[in-house]
Scaffold this motif. Structure first.
Motif, short mmCIF file in Angstrom:
data_model
loop_
_atom_site.label_atom_id
_atom_site.label_comp_id
_atom_site.label_asym_id
_atom_site.label_seq_id
_atom_site.Cartn_x
_atom_site.Cartn_y
_atom_site.Cartn_z
N PHE B 9 0.81 -1.22 0.00
CA PHE B 9 0.00 0.00 0.00
C PHE B 9 0.85 1.27 0.00
CE2 PHE B 9 0.56 1.07 4.53
CZ PHE B 9 0.97 -0.15 5.05
N ARG B 10 0.16 2.35 -0.30
CA ARG B 10 0.77 3.68 -0.25
C ARG B 10 -0.12 4.55 0.63
NH1 ARG B 10 0.38 4.73 -5.31
NH2 ARG B 10 -1.30 6.25 -5.28
N LEU B 11 0.48 5.26 1.57
CA LEU B 11 -0.29 6.12 2.47
C LEU B 11 -0.54 7.49 1.85
CD1 LEU B 11 1.46 5.27 5.85
CD2 LEU B 11 -0.91 4.73 5.22
N GLU B 20 2.44 9.10 9.31
CA GLU B 20 2.85 7.81 8.76
C GLU B 20 3.28 6.87 9.88
OE1 GLU B 20 5.82 6.87 5.17
OE2 GLU B 20 6.92 7.35 7.01
N PHE B 23 0.31 5.67 11.92
CA PHE B 23 -0.49 4.66 11.21
C PHE B 23 0.16 3.29 11.32
CE2 PHE B 23 -1.58 2.04 7.62
CZ PHE B 23 -2.95 2.17 7.52
N LEU B 52 3.87 1.61 -4.74
CA LEU B 52 3.39 1.31 -3.39
C LEU B 52 4.61 1.23 -2.47
CD1 LEU B 52 0.66 -1.32 -4.33
CD2 LEU B 52 0.44 1.17 -4.05
N TRP B 54 4.72 0.40 1.17
CA TRP B 54 4.74 -0.41 2.39
C TRP B 54 4.06 -1.74 2.15
CZ3 TRP B 54 7.61 1.35 6.28
CH2 TRP B 54 7.84 2.73 6.37
N TRP B 83 -7.75 2.83 7.90
CA TRP B 83 -7.33 2.38 6.56
C TRP B 83 -8.02 3.15 5.44
CZ3 TRP B 83 -3.53 -0.97 5.15
CH2 TRP B 83 -3.50 -1.36 3.80
N GLU B 86 -6.75 6.82 5.25
CA GLU B 86 -5.31 7.16 5.24
C GLU B 86 -4.51 6.42 4.16
OE1 GLU B 86 -3.55 7.54 9.27
OE2 GLU B 86 -5.57 7.12 10.03
N VAL B 87 -5.12 5.43 3.52
CA VAL B 87 -4.42 4.66 2.49
C VAL B 87 -4.88 5.14 1.11
CG1 VAL B 87 -4.12 2.36 1.49
CG2 VAL B 87 -4.04 2.68 3.97
N PHE B 90 -3.78 0.43 -2.72
CA PHE B 90 -3.29 -0.83 -2.15
C PHE B 90 -3.64 -2.01 -3.05
CE2 PHE B 90 -7.15 -2.96 -0.57
CZ PHE B 90 -8.07 -1.93 -0.63
#
Lengths: 100, 100
Positions: B9-11, B20, B23, B52, B54, B83, B86-87, B90
């Protein structure tokens, strides 16, 4: 710093076919023979949220080992002779554990 | 049959921000407290071939444990309260080792 190199992919071959089995076996034999490759696994991707069906995962001790793998003739030859023609779709991800 | 459940995923938060870090830490605390979750890791995704940044990875002993996690109130609440907002992007993948 260990790097986990992964690729999730879908083959052009039918599921359960001899061509599928041959691709997976030749990949395993070829890639695990390349210096620096450790912890090689072949996994089924089973989430219905992706249409990719397989994953290769391997670990490298550092970026230098990863770089050497990428340009190793056995890897380059496998990509050219098998991967390009037999893989229908794929996505690479590389992981380093820890937020740090 | 162990199932490795992963999400890359990417925030929405800037890299290195307090938001970050918060989270990632709340996710770790919340998700590792849910019964059946083992081998939880937070990894950076470092391949330039994906945007992405994380990955969360966890293991379940079987499908029943995975199903229980999915509907566990702590998981559902985390998805709804953190989620979803904030995401930014993903992709989920679940892995079972071996062509079997």
């Amino acid at each position: 710093m260990t790097i986990q190199h992964t690729v999730v992919f879908r083959l052009a071959h039918p599921a359960g076919s001899a061509a599928e089995a041959d691709f997976l076996e030749v990949a395993r034999q070829t890639l695990t023979a390349i210096p620096g490759v450790s912890a090689f696994t072949v996994s089924r991707q089973v989430s219905p949220k992706s249409d990719l069906a397989w994953q290769f995962s391997m670990e490298f001790a550092d970026q230098a080992a990863y770089d050497a793998y990428n340009v190793h003739p056995a890897h380059v030859d496998f990509v050219e002779s098998r991967w390009t023609s037999e893989v229908a779709a794929f996505q690479e991800y590389d992981f380093v554990v820890g937020p740090a």
